[in-house]
Design an enzyme around this catalytic site. Structure first.
Site, PDB file in Angstrom:
ATOM      1  N   ASP A  37      34.896  53.047  51.233  1.00 13.43           N
ATOM      2  CA  ASP A  37      34.148  54.119  50.575  1.00 13.43           C
ATOM      3  C   ASP A  37      33.830  55.286  51.495  1.00 13.43           C
ATOM      4  O   ASP A  37      33.940  55.197  52.719  1.00 13.43           O
ATOM      5  CB  ASP A  37      32.804  53.576  50.091  1.00 13.43           C
ATOM      6  N   VAL A  67      38.518  47.116  60.601  1.00  8.50           N
ATOM      7  CA  VAL A  67      37.913  47.066  61.925  1.00  8.50           C
ATOM      8  C   VAL A  67      38.047  48.460  62.516  1.00  8.50           C
ATOM      9  O   VAL A  67      39.157  48.982  62.645  1.00  8.50           O
ATOM     10  CB  VAL A  67      38.597  46.021  62.824  1.00  8.50           C
ATOM     11  N   ASP A  68      36.897  49.044  62.822  1.00  9.00           N
ATOM     12  CA  ASP A  68      36.893  50.398  63.392  1.00  9.00           C
ATOM     13  C   ASP A  68      36.467  50.286  64.857  1.00  9.00           C
ATOM     14  O   ASP A  68      37.300  50.118  65.748  1.00  9.00           O
ATOM     15  CB  ASP A  68      35.948  51.264  62.552  1.00  9.00           C
ATOM     16  N   THR A  93      31.174  45.152  64.037  1.00 12.02           N
ATOM     17  CA  THR A  93      30.804  44.287  62.904  1.00 12.02           C
ATOM     18  C   THR A  93      31.512  42.939  63.005  1.00 12.02           C
ATOM     19  O   THR A  93      30.881  41.887  62.919  1.00 12.02           O
ATOM     20  CB  THR A  93      31.158  44.975  61.569  1.00 12.02           C
TER      21      THR A  93
HETATM   22  C1  PRP Z   1      32.539  48.985  57.142  1.00 16.22           C
HETATM   23  C2  PRP Z   1      33.603  47.900  57.011  1.00 16.22           C
HETATM   24  C3  PRP Z   1      33.296  46.976  58.149  1.00 16.22           C
HETATM   25  C4  PRP Z   1      32.717  47.890  59.208  1.00 16.22           C
HETATM   26  C5  PRP Z   1      33.741  48.176  60.265  1.00 16.22           C
HETATM   27  O1  PRP Z   1      31.384  48.554  56.512  1.00 16.22           O
HETATM   28  O2  PRP Z   1      33.523  47.263  55.760  1.00 16.22           O
HETATM   29  O3  PRP Z   1      32.371  45.984  57.788  1.00 16.22           O
HETATM   30  O4  PRP Z   1      32.350  49.121  58.553  1.00 16.22           O
HETATM   31  O5  PRP Z   1      33.242  49.044  61.235  1.00 16.22           O
HETATM   32  P1  PRP Z   1      33.125  48.669  62.782  1.00 16.22           P
HETATM   33  O6  PRP Z   1      34.394  47.977  63.203  1.00 16.22           O
HETATM   34  O7  PRP Z   1      32.974  50.012  63.430  1.00 16.22           O
HETATM   35  O8  PRP Z   1      31.913  47.802  62.956  1.00 16.22           O
HETATM   36  P2  PRP Z   1      30.189  49.530  56.067  1.00 16.22           P
HETATM   37  O9  PRP Z   1      29.067  49.393  57.055  1.00 16.22           O
HETATM   38  O10 PRP Z   1      30.727  50.906  55.848  1.00 16.22           O
HETATM   39  O11 PRP Z   1      29.683  48.879  54.739  1.00 16.22           O
HETATM   40  P3  PRP Z   1      30.447  48.599  53.355  1.00 16.22           P
HETATM   41  O12 PRP Z   1      31.482  47.528  53.638  1.00 16.22           O
HETATM   42  O13 PRP Z   1      29.355  48.112  52.474  1.00 16.22           O
HETATM   43  O14 PRP Z   1      31.081  49.883  52.897  1.00 16.22           O
END
Ligand code: PRP
Length: 192
Positions: A161, A105-106, A110
């Site tokens: 990644d 969670v950033d 998402t």
């Molecule tokens: C990454 C991770 C989370 C999301 C978190 O997915 O897997 O789903 O970002 O970020 P947030 O809290 O800012 O929304 P990413 O879109 O990089 O895709 P991936 O999992 O296919 O690498």
């Protein structure tokens, strides 16, 4: 000891620490869901695939695994942009005990989107399990099981990644800023 790949600054969480924490989380989930018939576990692709595989193999309660893939349009280092579903679940989740498994969670956009969307499908219960969290003031995300709080740096490995590389490293490492700030593609170190 093997040299760290030159694109990586340092290891933040070792493979051993990850495995220990994953076992602890799996034990907690197994206890909490002991009286439930089945858990419907949803792995969010791609990032959660390694965490999900290790976690589910340590569970001692019945469960099934399904996947969703989401993508953020207009994602940058600091913003997730708008989230949309690229691949949906195979089955309806109404009446099921659902556990979302995420790698990180950033900004929280998402997981918030997923929680809201899946809640609308009327599961019997809905909880979330997240390996890594970058704590931010603005975040209002429901995390029921958390692996580690991490600093606000670009992390790779154990499913995470940069430009689809570094995902299968067995540890979580900080990527050197010059790698994600440059425009040319970097080299995937594989499992080295
Ligand atoms: C990454 C991770 C989370 C999301 C978190 O997915 O897997 O789903 O970002 O970020 P947030 O809290 O800012 O929304 P990413 O879109 O990089 O895709 P991936 O999992 O296919 O690498």
């Amino acid at each position: 000891m093997k040299e760290l790949h030159p694109d990586l600054k340092r290891i933040i969480i070792s493979s051993e620490s990850i495995q220990t924490r994953v076992s602890e989380i799996a034990n907690n989930i197994s206890k909490d869901y002991a009286d439930k018939k089945n858990i419907y576990i949803i792995g969010i692709l791609k990032g959660a695939f390694i965490f999900l595989a290790d976690l589910t193999r340590e569970l001692s309660v019945p469960h099934v695994v399904d996947f969703m893939a989401v993508s953020s349009y207009g994602k940058t280092a600091t913003s997730s942009g708008a989230v949309r579903i690229m691949m949906d679940l195979r089955e309806p989740i109404e009446g099921k005990h659902v556990l979302i498994v995420e790698d990180i969670v950033d900004t929280g956009h998402t997981l918030n989107y997923l929680h809201r969307t899946l809640k609308g499908r009327k599961p019997a219960s809905l909880q979330t399990c997240v390996l890594l969290q970058k704590k931010r003031e603005s975040q209002k995300v429901p995390i029921h099981y958390l692996g580690f709080d991490i600093p606000d740096v670009w992390v790779v490995g154990y499913g995470l990644d940069y430009a689809d590389g570094y995902r299968t490293l067995p540890f979580i490492a900080e990527l050197k800023p010059k790698i994600y700030k440059r425009t040319t593609e970097s080299t995937d170190p594989g499992n080295k």
